[in-house]
Design an enzyme around this catalytic site. Structure first.
Site, PDB file in Angstrom:
ATOM      1  N   LYS A  52       0.839  -1.202   0.000  1.00 33.08           N
ATOM      2  CA  LYS A  52       0.000   0.000   0.000  1.00 33.08           C
ATOM      3  C   LYS A  52       0.879   1.259   0.000  1.00 33.08           C
ATOM      4  CE  LYS A  52      -3.764  -2.431   2.324  1.00 33.08           C
ATOM      5  NZ  LYS A  52      -4.506  -2.716   3.567  1.00 33.08           N
ATOM      6  N   GLN A  96      -4.372  -1.162   9.866  1.00 31.74           N
ATOM      7  CA  GLN A  96      -4.291  -2.484   9.239  1.00 31.74           C
ATOM      8  C   GLN A  96      -4.864  -3.550  10.170  1.00 31.74           C
ATOM      9  OE1 GLN A  96      -3.440  -3.070   6.107  1.00 31.74           O
ATOM     10  NE2 GLN A  96      -3.551  -5.284   6.242  1.00 31.74           N
ATOM     11  N   ASP A 119     -10.740   3.361   4.544  1.00 33.09           N
ATOM     12  CA  ASP A 119     -11.033   1.929   4.456  1.00 33.09           C
ATOM     13  C   ASP A 119     -12.535   1.663   4.531  1.00 33.09           C
ATOM     14  OD1 ASP A 119      -9.316  -0.130   3.987  1.00 33.09           O
ATOM     15  OD2 ASP A 119      -8.610  -0.323   6.056  1.00 33.09           O
TER      16      ASP A 119
HETATM   17  N1  GUN Z   1      -6.427  -6.593   6.364  1.00 31.65           N
HETATM   18  C1  GUN Z   1      -6.695  -7.340   5.254  1.00 31.65           C
HETATM   19  N2  GUN Z   1      -7.344  -6.601   4.344  1.00 31.65           N
HETATM   20  C2  GUN Z   1      -7.494  -5.363   4.867  1.00 31.65           C
HETATM   21  C3  GUN Z   1      -8.086  -4.149   4.399  1.00 31.65           C
HETATM   22  O1  GUN Z   1      -8.628  -4.055   3.296  1.00 31.65           O
HETATM   23  N3  GUN Z   1      -8.025  -3.106   5.257  1.00 31.65           N
HETATM   24  C4  GUN Z   1      -7.453  -3.193   6.478  1.00 31.65           C
HETATM   25  N4  GUN Z   1      -7.454  -2.112   7.250  1.00 31.65           N
HETATM   26  N5  GUN Z   1      -6.900  -4.277   6.939  1.00 31.65           N
HETATM   27  C5  GUN Z   1      -6.919  -5.367   6.142  1.00 31.65           C
END
Ligand code: GUN
Length: 282
Positions: A52, A96, A119
């Site tokens: 990311k 995350q 998110d």
């Molecule tokens: N962990 C796995 N996929 C995601 C996601 O799309 N967002 C977040 N914040 N954590 C994750």
């Protein structure tokens, strides 16, 4: 034989648009910035966060990482989020997941300002999706809808089955498809006779986290099959769909890797740019 839905290529066209928007923002003195909060040392989370951050940098979006020890108190995470909420240079906040077991995920996520919740996991944004109003849509479901629409099929009136009911993917994906006028069924680990339901689906979204759960006999000929699974078996990525046999039956199918994965990150960048734009427009 199914046509492949190329998530990488579709993500690339989204980045082209993001690049234009970032240039426009920068010309107005706004440098979009994403703050990433990583708690603990889960290796998969580390890899996702690295991807990311790399994508953000490539697209002119600044990142700021806060890596906290897995043993910190929940209050330390929420205090950090509250500081980021009032930092005007930060436009998006990503916590995350998963968080360590001693933390209440929803309580932590609810500390993020909904305006910076790129998110789309805050209850306000989840509620906006539920009511069909404006808000940030979770990245993976938003990417899934893009992939489905890329086939050119009209979602309205189609039967869509979502396998998986997580807050991150299954539930929001079901709501998005419903908001696009599909007839939606949600299946999960307790669903009886899963195959009889998936076989009815014109659009099948598999987000169960179970390698090769969906076999060819469970798929309607010509269906659009979206595989959200990211399972590693013997060092090789594999999805929730038994790809080779299902490819012979489906109309469209996403590969793993190269399907949903690249779209999740592209949507995160899109949401971050939107959050930055909102500080100017609104
Ligand atoms: N962990 C796995 N996929 C995601 C996601 O799309 N967002 C977040 N914040 N954590 C994750």
């Amino acid at each position: 034989m199914a046509k492949l839905i190329d998530g990488k290529a579709i993500a690339k066209s989204i980045y082209d648009n993001i690049n234009l928007r970032v240039r426009e923002l920068r010309s107005k003195g706004v440098i979009p910035k994403l703050a990433v909060v990583l708690v603990g040392d889960d290796p998969a989370s580390r890899l996702y966060v690295n991807s990311k951050e790399k994508r953000a940098r490539e697209n002119g979006i600044e990142t700021e990482e806060y890596h906290l020890d897995g043993s910190v108190a929940e209050a330390q995470v929420t205090e950090l989020i509250k500081k980021l909420n009032v930092d005007d240079t930060v436009h998006g906040i990503l916590v995350q997941l998963p968080l360590p077991k001693h933390m209440d995920k929803q309580r932590v996520l609810s500390c993020i300002s909904p305006d910076k919740d790129v998110d789309g996991l805050h209850a306000v944004n989840a509620g906006a999706l539920m009511t069909g109003s404006r808000g940030f849509i979770p990245c993976t479901p938003k990417g899934i809808l893009h992939l489905v629409k890329s086939t050119g099929i009209d979602v309205s009136g189609k039967r869509c089955t979502v396998v998986g009911r997580s807050s991150l993917v299954g539930k929001p994906a079901a709501l998005l498809m419903l908001n696009s006028d599909a007839t939606v069924t949600v299946c999960h680990s307790r669903t009886a006779d899963l195959g009889s339901i998936t076989k009815e689906a014109d659009i099948l979204i598999c987000a169960a986290g179970r390698p090769r759960l969906i076999t060819a006999d469970m798929v309607k000929p010509g269906a659009v099959v979206i595989d959200v699974g990211q399972n590693k078996i013997d060092g090789k990525w594999c999805g929730d769909v038994d790809f080779e046999p299902v490819e012979k039956i489906a109309g469209y199918i996403t590969p793993v890797p190269g399907g949903v994965g690249p779209m999740t990150i592209a949507m995160l960048m899109q949401n971050t740019v939107e959050a930055a734009e909102n500080t100017i427009v609104g």
